[in-house]
Design a protein around this motif. Sequence first.
Motif, PDB file in Angstrom:
ATOM      1  N   GLN A 114      36.066  45.906  49.853  1.00 42.21           N
ATOM      2  CA  GLN A 114      34.606  45.936  49.780  1.00 42.21           C
ATOM      3  C   GLN A 114      34.054  44.573  49.403  1.00 42.21           C
ATOM      4  O   GLN A 114      33.043  44.126  49.953  1.00 42.21           O
ATOM      5  CB  GLN A 114      34.165  46.986  48.767  1.00 42.21           C
ATOM      6  N   ARG A 115      34.710  43.919  48.475  1.00 43.14           N
ATOM      7  CA  ARG A 115      34.257  42.583  48.084  1.00 43.14           C
ATOM      8  C   ARG A 115      34.385  41.597  49.238  1.00 43.14           C
ATOM      9  O   ARG A 115      33.509  40.761  49.459  1.00 43.14           O
ATOM     10  CB  ARG A 115      35.075  42.100  46.872  1.00 43.14           C
TER      11      ARG A 115
ATOM     12  N   THR B  75      30.070  41.374  40.172  1.00 42.44           N
ATOM     13  CA  THR B  75      31.527  41.477  40.270  1.00 42.44           C
ATOM     14  C   THR B  75      32.123  40.205  40.856  1.00 42.44           C
ATOM     15  O   THR B  75      33.155  39.712  40.384  1.00 42.44           O
ATOM     16  CB  THR B  75      31.905  42.690  41.145  1.00 42.44           C
ATOM     17  N   LEU B  76      31.492  39.657  41.871  1.00 42.57           N
ATOM     18  CA  LEU B  76      32.018  38.467  42.546  1.00 42.57           C
ATOM     19  C   LEU B  76      31.941  37.220  41.673  1.00 42.57           C
ATOM     20  O   LEU B  76      32.827  36.364  41.722  1.00 42.57           O
ATOM     21  CB  LEU B  76      31.265  38.239  43.858  1.00 42.57           C
TER      22      LEU B  76
ATOM     23  N   ARG C 204      38.685  37.648  37.325  1.00 45.25           N
ATOM     24  CA  ARG C 204      38.422  38.395  38.551  1.00 45.25           C
ATOM     25  C   ARG C 204      39.234  37.834  39.705  1.00 45.25           C
ATOM     26  O   ARG C 204      39.804  36.728  39.596  1.00 45.25           O
ATOM     27  CB  ARG C 204      36.930  38.305  38.903  1.00 45.25           C
ATOM     28  N   HIS C 205      39.284  38.576  40.801  1.00 44.08           N
ATOM     29  CA  HIS C 205      39.875  38.134  42.056  1.00 44.08           C
ATOM     30  C   HIS C 205      38.751  37.984  43.070  1.00 44.08           C
ATOM     31  O   HIS C 205      38.005  38.940  43.326  1.00 44.08           O
ATOM     32  CB  HIS C 205      40.916  39.133  42.558  1.00 44.08           C
ATOM     33  N   VAL C 206      38.626  36.805  43.634  1.00 45.65           N
ATOM     34  CA  VAL C 206      37.564  36.530  44.603  1.00 45.65           C
ATOM     35  C   VAL C 206      38.190  36.376  45.989  1.00 45.65           C
ATOM     36  O   VAL C 206      39.029  35.485  46.190  1.00 45.65           O
ATOM     37  CB  VAL C 206      36.787  35.246  44.239  1.00 45.65           C
ATOM     38  N   PRO C 207      37.835  37.218  46.959  1.00 40.14           N
ATOM     39  CA  PRO C 207      38.340  37.037  48.327  1.00 40.14           C
ATOM     40  C   PRO C 207      37.946  35.666  48.863  1.00 40.14           C
ATOM     41  O   PRO C 207      36.872  35.138  48.543  1.00 40.14           O
ATOM     42  CB  PRO C 207      37.657  38.162  49.107  1.00 40.14           C
ATOM     43  N   ILE C 208      38.813  35.093  49.672  1.00 35.53           N
ATOM     44  CA  ILE C 208      38.555  33.757  50.212  1.00 35.53           C
ATOM     45  C   ILE C 208      37.713  33.884  51.477  1.00 35.53           C
ATOM     46  O   ILE C 208      38.077  34.594  52.422  1.00 35.53           O
ATOM     47  CB  ILE C 208      39.881  33.035  50.506  1.00 35.53           C
TER      48      ILE C 208
END
Length: 438
Positions: A395-396, A373-374, A276-280
């Motif tokens: 959105q994340r 998802t996160l 996954r890609h996690v926003p910082i």
Amino acid sequence: MSCTNTLTFTVPQHNTLDPLTLAATIQALLNNPQHLSTLPGLSRSDASAPQSSPAPSQQVTLQHAANAMVREHAALGQWEYGSTYKYRSQLQQIINLLGPDRLTTSLCTSDLTNLKDALKFKSKNSLSLPEVDPSWVHDANIEGNIGGETIHRYFNLLKRFIVFCQESKYPLGQIDMSVKLAGQYPSTAHYATFDPTELDAIFTSRVYTTEPTERFRWTPYSYCFWLPLLGVFTGARPGELCQLYAGDVFEESGIPVIRITDRGHQQRLKTDASARHVPIHPQLIDSGFLEFVAMRRREGGRFQPLFPELPYDRRHGHARAASRWFSGQGVNDLGYLGACGLSKGMGYCLYSFRHTFVDRLRKAGVQEMMIKTLVGHTLEDDVTINYGQNFSLAQRQEKLAQLRLDVDFSHITWENYQRLQRLKPHCQKNRRAATPRR
């Protein structure tokens, strides 16, 4: 057209028979199979019946079946390397208790009950299961024995072994699979969640408050500073964070993200959903995380490990040293938790930051599918997730920004921590060189 098969025989060194005569006799028997009935110990019915070796399923020992189970689970990727090592060891202890030379046909319900009794007396540091003595009945709760979660793991492993034998067509005895342990199976909630007071203790202890003018004996490795922060603001597993490369941090659509992946050398994931890609989170940016990543890029490019001081272990991955630093190694080393007034015995570990992350997002009203998802949990049980588009990165990022910990982080900066590192040059030891991605 005739078909010819060649047989090779080994004749004893001092055999008195003429080899040519022996060969002719054997050939005559093969040409006339009915003559086999004249051989001692072989009845006429045996000679006339088709000759075949016994079916393997009729002669399978518990040890053979256990070895087959380990090989299959490892080959199919059902167990990762570290898990294979753990389950193989635990399964071998069970097999040693039951009897490795026993046939699978001898497995019965009493083996489940015997294992239940043995698990009550298994000590934490033992690599074997004890044979139960009735006189021990009053010592079942002595200190130093394994806990409920481990007991359930062993017991369910025997049940999984029995199911494997059934699926492999190994014949079994009469087994009542409804036999259970007392109580409910413990969930992953055995990891404690940090409350604001405990988080404040962690982020105001020596790693984040020691000044360069002070004398200190601990080593200021970069992971000591970043792992608690990354854990609580990304919800990532410790192993996922410890294996990151500088190239796993980048911008996507103008949003800085951390890529959790197994694409890199010696990187691995727990499940496919873990990628996954996690926003910082903004707090990580304020603390200097992007500057830290830029420093690593200058040192070795995008294939430079973020934490090169963490050694790789095929069994445990990259997180073992970090976990020991945080949780300690016994009564003589209480780890960073001890310096914060906490302890592993209270249920705290690096994984607790992941649980805290989930808990705080729920309290902020973030929907469960977004949380999954996160953190990289599977969504297959949520049917509606397959309709329309998945959550966008924007959105994340929006939901992640709602994470509030009620802790003051204003004193935490990477720049200040680097001053401590300059006083301890050995903290820059590189145990993992930059390695190109596969």
